[in-house]
Design a protein around this motif. Structure first.
Motif, mmCIF file in Angstrom:
data_model
loop_
_atom_site.group_PDB
_atom_site.id
_atom_site.type_symbol
_atom_site.label_atom_id
_atom_site.label_comp_id
_atom_site.label_asym_id
_atom_site.label_seq_id
_atom_site.Cartn_x
_atom_site.Cartn_y
_atom_site.Cartn_z
ATOM 1 N N MET A 144 12.941 48.306 -10.768
ATOM 2 C CA MET A 144 14.082 47.753 -10.036
ATOM 3 C C MET A 144 14.966 48.878 -9.517
ATOM 4 O O MET A 144 15.127 49.902 -10.170
ATOM 5 N N THR A 145 15.571 48.640 -8.349
ATOM 6 C CA THR A 145 16.543 49.589 -7.838
ATOM 7 C C THR A 145 17.846 49.381 -8.595
ATOM 8 O O THR A 145 18.005 48.414 -9.322
ATOM 9 N N ARG A 146 18.797 50.314 -8.392
ATOM 10 C CA ARG A 146 20.105 50.198 -9.034
ATOM 11 C C ARG A 146 20.756 48.861 -8.693
ATOM 12 O O ARG A 146 21.339 48.209 -9.544
ATOM 13 N N LEU A 147 20.684 48.494 -7.404
ATOM 14 C CA LEU A 147 21.325 47.261 -6.941
ATOM 15 C C LEU A 147 20.686 46.036 -7.595
ATOM 16 O O LEU A 147 21.373 45.136 -8.069
ATOM 17 N N GLN A 148 19.342 46.017 -7.617
ATOM 18 C CA GLN A 148 18.641 44.897 -8.258
ATOM 19 C C GLN A 148 18.992 44.818 -9.737
ATOM 20 O O GLN A 148 19.221 43.741 -10.274
ATOM 21 N N THR A 149 19.030 45.980 -10.385
ATOM 22 C CA THR A 149 19.371 46.009 -11.802
ATOM 23 C C THR A 149 20.744 45.405 -12.036
ATOM 24 O O THR A 149 20.943 44.565 -12.901
ATOM 25 N N MET A 150 21.684 45.827 -11.196
ATOM 26 C CA MET A 150 23.053 45.310 -11.318
ATOM 27 C C MET A 150 23.063 43.796 -11.115
ATOM 28 O O MET A 150 23.642 43.047 -11.884
ATOM 29 N N TRP A 151 22.381 43.341 -10.057
ATOM 30 C CA TRP A 151 22.477 41.942 -9.630
ATOM 31 C C TRP A 151 21.694 40.989 -10.538
ATOM 32 O O TRP A 151 22.181 39.913 -10.871
ATOM 33 N N TYR A 152 20.497 41.394 -10.939
ATOM 34 C CA TYR A 152 19.642 40.454 -11.681
ATOM 35 C C TYR A 152 19.759 40.610 -13.194
ATOM 36 O O TYR A 152 19.425 39.701 -13.933
ATOM 37 N N VAL A 153 20.182 41.782 -13.647
ATOM 38 C CA VAL A 153 20.150 42.030 -15.093
ATOM 39 C C VAL A 153 21.552 42.254 -15.688
ATOM 40 O O VAL A 153 21.927 41.588 -16.653
ATOM 41 N N ILE A 154 22.319 43.163 -15.099
ATOM 42 C CA ILE A 154 23.593 43.526 -15.724
ATOM 43 C C ILE A 154 24.659 42.452 -15.494
ATOM 44 O O ILE A 154 25.243 41.929 -16.448
ATOM 45 N N LEU A 155 24.889 42.111 -14.218
ATOM 46 C CA LEU A 155 25.968 41.162 -13.928
ATOM 47 C C LEU A 155 25.809 39.824 -14.646
ATOM 48 O O LEU A 155 26.756 39.337 -15.259
ATOM 49 N N PRO A 156 24.604 39.210 -14.606
ATOM 50 C CA PRO A 156 24.495 37.909 -15.289
ATOM 51 C C PRO A 156 24.867 37.981 -16.768
ATOM 52 O O PRO A 156 25.419 37.023 -17.311
ATOM 53 N N GLN A 157 24.567 39.108 -17.401
ATOM 54 C CA GLN A 157 24.897 39.223 -18.822
ATOM 55 C C GLN A 157 26.353 39.601 -19.029
ATOM 56 O O GLN A 157 26.978 39.202 -20.014
ATOM 57 N N ALA A 158 26.890 40.363 -18.049
ATOM 58 C CA ALA A 158 28.312 40.718 -18.133
ATOM 59 C C ALA A 158 29.166 39.465 -17.967
ATOM 60 O O ALA A 158 30.278 39.394 -18.482
ATOM 61 N N MET A 159 28.628 38.469 -17.248
ATOM 62 C CA MET A 159 29.379 37.244 -16.970
ATOM 63 C C MET A 159 29.919 36.604 -18.234
ATOM 64 O O MET A 159 30.991 36.023 -18.248
ATOM 65 N N ARG A 160 29.166 36.699 -19.314
ATOM 66 C CA ARG A 160 29.566 36.075 -20.561
ATOM 67 C C ARG A 160 30.907 36.642 -21.035
ATOM 68 O O ARG A 160 31.727 35.946 -21.596
ATOM 69 N N VAL A 161 31.077 37.933 -20.767
ATOM 70 C CA VAL A 161 32.334 38.583 -21.139
ATOM 71 C C VAL A 161 33.384 38.390 -20.049
ATOM 72 O O VAL A 161 34.576 38.302 -20.317
ATOM 73 N N ILE A 162 32.896 38.298 -18.793
ATOM 74 C CA ILE A 162 33.829 38.243 -17.661
ATOM 75 C C ILE A 162 34.466 36.856 -17.514
ATOM 76 O O ILE A 162 35.637 36.745 -17.174
ATOM 77 N N ILE A 163 33.699 35.798 -17.775
ATOM 78 C CA ILE A 163 34.174 34.440 -17.467
ATOM 79 C C ILE A 163 35.465 34.036 -18.191
ATOM 80 O O ILE A 163 36.397 33.589 -17.524
ATOM 81 N N PRO A 164 35.559 34.181 -19.514
ATOM 82 C CA PRO A 164 36.784 33.675 -20.154
ATOM 83 C C PRO A 164 38.076 34.269 -19.583
ATOM 84 O O PRO A 164 38.968 33.514 -19.195
ATOM 85 N N PRO A 165 38.185 35.608 -19.461
ATOM 86 C CA PRO A 165 39.423 36.115 -18.873
ATOM 87 C C PRO A 165 39.572 35.741 -17.396
ATOM 88 O O PRO A 165 40.696 35.656 -16.905
ATOM 89 N N THR A 166 38.431 35.519 -16.700
ATOM 90 C CA THR A 166 38.539 35.127 -15.296
ATOM 91 C C THR A 166 39.116 33.718 -15.186
ATOM 92 O O THR A 166 39.919 33.431 -14.293
ATOM 93 N N GLY A 167 38.708 32.836 -16.113
ATOM 94 C CA GLY A 167 39.281 31.495 -16.157
ATOM 95 C C GLY A 167 40.795 31.595 -16.332
ATOM 96 O O GLY A 167 41.570 30.916 -15.653
ATOM 97 N N ASN A 168 41.177 32.485 -17.188
ATOM 98 C CA ASN A 168 42.588 32.771 -17.395
ATOM 99 C C ASN A 168 43.254 33.190 -16.088
ATOM 100 O O ASN A 168 44.337 32.742 -15.756
ATOM 101 N N GLU A 169 42.565 34.058 -15.353
ATOM 102 C CA GLU A 169 43.113 34.559 -14.102
ATOM 103 C C GLU A 169 43.258 33.447 -13.067
ATOM 104 O O GLU A 169 44.224 33.416 -12.312
ATOM 105 N N VAL A 170 42.255 32.533 -13.012
ATOM 106 C CA VAL A 170 42.315 31.435 -12.042
ATOM 107 C C VAL A 170 43.543 30.577 -12.327
ATOM 108 O O VAL A 170 44.316 30.244 -11.438
ATOM 109 N N ILE A 171 43.727 30.261 -13.612
ATOM 110 C CA ILE A 171 44.853 29.418 -14.001
ATOM 111 C C ILE A 171 46.162 30.148 -13.730
ATOM 112 O O ILE A 171 47.130 29.572 -13.240
ATOM 113 N N SER A 172 46.170 31.443 -14.005
ATOM 114 C CA SER A 172 47.356 32.243 -13.734
ATOM 115 C C SER A 172 47.633 32.273 -12.225
ATOM 116 O O SER A 172 48.772 32.141 -11.783
#
Lengths: 337, 253
Positions: free
Chosen positions: A215-243
């Motif tokens: 995989m290229t760097r971009l593919q790695t980011m898009w298909y592997v890293i970001l989807p797993q980072a989402m688990r950490v990103i979503i809760p505070p992002t929900g907070n941000e939406v409400i804020s």
């Protein structure tokens, strides 16, 4: 003294521990709740001294007019009024588009921040530093007055007398767009930190594995890293939406007729300040509730694979509770019979 | 015919620490080569240089006669573009000590993602191949599970299937059984043994001396960044010439 062991096991009664402090707490909470509800539903004499008079058997009797303490009748009157609803619609639009800008920007800035290039990472740092360091209201005014600083926008070659497109700034930076851009850029700064924390939470082995299958760097980011980072990103992002939903009320400073702005307009005319603030607040709460439910399901989706068993949805949990209570009632009835 | 992998005087430093100090090694097609040695001897680093996860500093490293990460034109070495490096990597499978399965994807998706995203295989063809490979590693029933629901041994077998899905010409194993409970080591070694029988070229960093003796065509003993001893596994493992290897073997056997 007979020891417990000498009794046969089946004859021993189990006495659960009595939680006296907990019971006292429960009673206190019930009383406090009752008081709050009572206050919410209470009536007070009309402060202007108006009286209601009735004639009974030819005798006129007058008593002070009673009004809802929290003016629920006026709240009800305006809750679904056209003006309030159009304001709410604008609030939702501002929140939505500002968050979209914020999230996209946040991802880009976070990736820049983690880039091996010093220039990119320090640019990202500066962006975050500046936008987090100045008040949002000031940023909103900046974009609102942007057309005065730059009446005309041109796209061309830098420092050369070549222009391709020329536009009047005011057509792009309308009050609404200025608010969306201002809030979105500011949000981008906060989101970048949230995204960055998500990205660095993913194990390095994940990107190595992705790279090792070509995989290229971009593919790695898009298909592997970001989807797993989402688990950490979503809760505070929900907070941000409400804020953001609430922060969007700052757009009223730059004359955007969103929810907070229109409630002020209405109460400026009829002097019913509290009732209209309640109207606006109730709408904010309603939307926040909907968003919170949405957040739960988004979290559940991105949490897949992280836990061996999926967490239950509130509906599943409620059904489970009811089943448990039903089962207890049945066994108890069975025991009595 | 060119060798599958050829290393000549490969060096690599992290800052002031010299990890590889001139490694020479040749792996022919269809051969299984085991790299053994104490931890910190540079085995893993060398393995990672082969598919350019790490960049070596000096020396020549060839895979099928092609320089890894560089292209020679006349007297100059040109760094390859990222796209070319990715293409080189896609032909070399790698299995990690800690499995590194994609946690957010099911077992099946772990095996199809490389095929569909890197090789551009059609979805149904990729799924068919993934199922076939899962059967081969004995995990046909686990296709829809997430990695977290599998045992370490099962995860490692999926990781092997994921690498094989790319139809590699060379497989690199970086201590594939070191993170496993002792009773799970066997199932992974069985899969690797089958793979070796099928003619796959493999380079295995391992502490499993039994496996090395039984399966490997040659064994290299790496210590402090250099190859101390190499050759036929029975020769190297039963009659070590150097004192260092004797010491090492007395500790691991």
């Amino acid at each position: 003294m007979p020891s417990a062991a000498s009794e046969s096991d089946s004859s021993l009664e189990v006495v659960p521990l009595r939680h006296y402090a907990r019971w006292a707490g429960v009673v206190a909470v019930i009383i406090a709740t009752a008081m709050v509800i009572h206050t919410l539903l209470s009536k007070i004499p009309n402060p202007s001294g108006q009286k209601v008079c009735t004639t009974v058997n030819g005798v006129k009797q007058c008593s002070p007019q009673l009004l809802w303490r929290f003016s629920w009748d006026i709240v009800h009157q305006y809750f679904f009024s056209r003006l309030i609803l159009t304001g709410l619609w604008l609030t939702l639009q501002i929140t939505f588009f500002a968050m979209i800008i914020g999230i996209i920007l946040g991802v880009i800035v976070a990736i820049m921040r983690l880039s091996p290039s010093r220039l990119l990472s320090s640019t990202a740092w500066t962006f975050t530093w500046f936008l987090r360091g100045t008040p949002v209201v000031v940023q909103l005014f900046f974009w609102y007055f942007f057309h005065i600083l730059f009446p005309v926008l041109t796209i061309g070659l830098p420092f050369l007398p070549v222009t391709f497109v020329t536009i009047n700034t005011i057509t792009v930076f309308s009050p609404l767009n200025a608010a969306i851009i201002g809030l979105g850029l500011n949000e981008g700064a906060y989101m970048s930190e949230i995204v960055r924390s998500g990205l660095i939470s993913v194990d390095e082995g994940q990107s190595e594995a992705a790279i090792s299958i070509g995989m290229t760097r971009l593919q790695t980011m898009w298909y592997v890293i970001l989807p797993q980072a989402m688990r950490v990103i979503i809760p505070p992002t929900g907070n941000e939406v409400i804020s953001m939903l609430k922060t969007s009320s700052l757009a009223s400073f730059v004359t955007v007729p969103e929810l907070f702005f229109v409630q002020g307009e209405i109460s400026g005319g009829n002097y019913e300040l509290m009732p209209l603030l309640i109207v606006a607040s109730l709408w904010y709460i309603v939307v926040t509730t909907v968003l919170s439910v949405g957040q739960f399901y988004v979290e559940r989706y991105y949490g897949r694979g992280a836990l061996r068993t999926q967490p239950q949805t509130p509906i599943q949990r409620l059904r489970g509770d009811l089943k448990g209570v039903w089962g207890k009632m049945r066994t108890r009835r069975g025991a009595v019979a | 015919m060119t060798a599958m992998v050829e290393a000549r005087k490969v060096t690599k430093s992290y800052g002031s620490v010299k990890v590889l100090r001139g490694v020479d090694l040749t792996v022919e097609r269809g051969e299984v080569t085991c790299l053994i040695g104490p931890s910190g001897s540079g085995k893993s680093t060398f393995l990672r240089c082969i598919n350019h996860l790490e960049q070596h500093d000096e020396g020549v490293l060839l895979v099928e006669g092609q320089l890894v990460g560089y292209e020679q034109r006349g007297e100059k070495l040109y760094e390859r573009s990222l796209r070319q490096i990715c293409a080189q990597r896609a032909e070399i499978g790698m299995v990690f000590q800690r499995f590194n399965l994609f946690q957010h994807l099911t077992v099946l998706e772990n095996i199809t993602i490389g095929q569909t995203r890197v090789k551009g295989t059609k979805e149904d063809a990729a799924v068919a191949r993934a199922r076939e490979l899962l059967e081969r590693v004995g995990l046909g029933a686990k296709a829809d599970n997430y990695p977290a629901q599998l045992s370490g041994g099962q995860q490692q077998r999926v990781a092997i299937a994921r690498a094989l899905a790319m139809e590699p010409k060379l497989m690199l194993f970086d201590e594939p059984t070191s993170a496993l409970d002792p009773e799970l080591v066997g199932e992974v070694l069985d899969v690797m043994r089958d793979l070796a029988k099928s003619g796959m070229t493999m380079i295995v960093v391992t502490h499993e001396m039994g496996f090395a003796r039984e399966v490997a065509n040659s064994v290299y003993f790496l210590d402090q960044g250099v190859i101390e001893e190499s050759g036929d596994p029975t020769q190297v493992l039963t009659n070590p010439r150097t004192e260092r290897l004797q010491n090492f073997l007395s500790k691991v056997l």
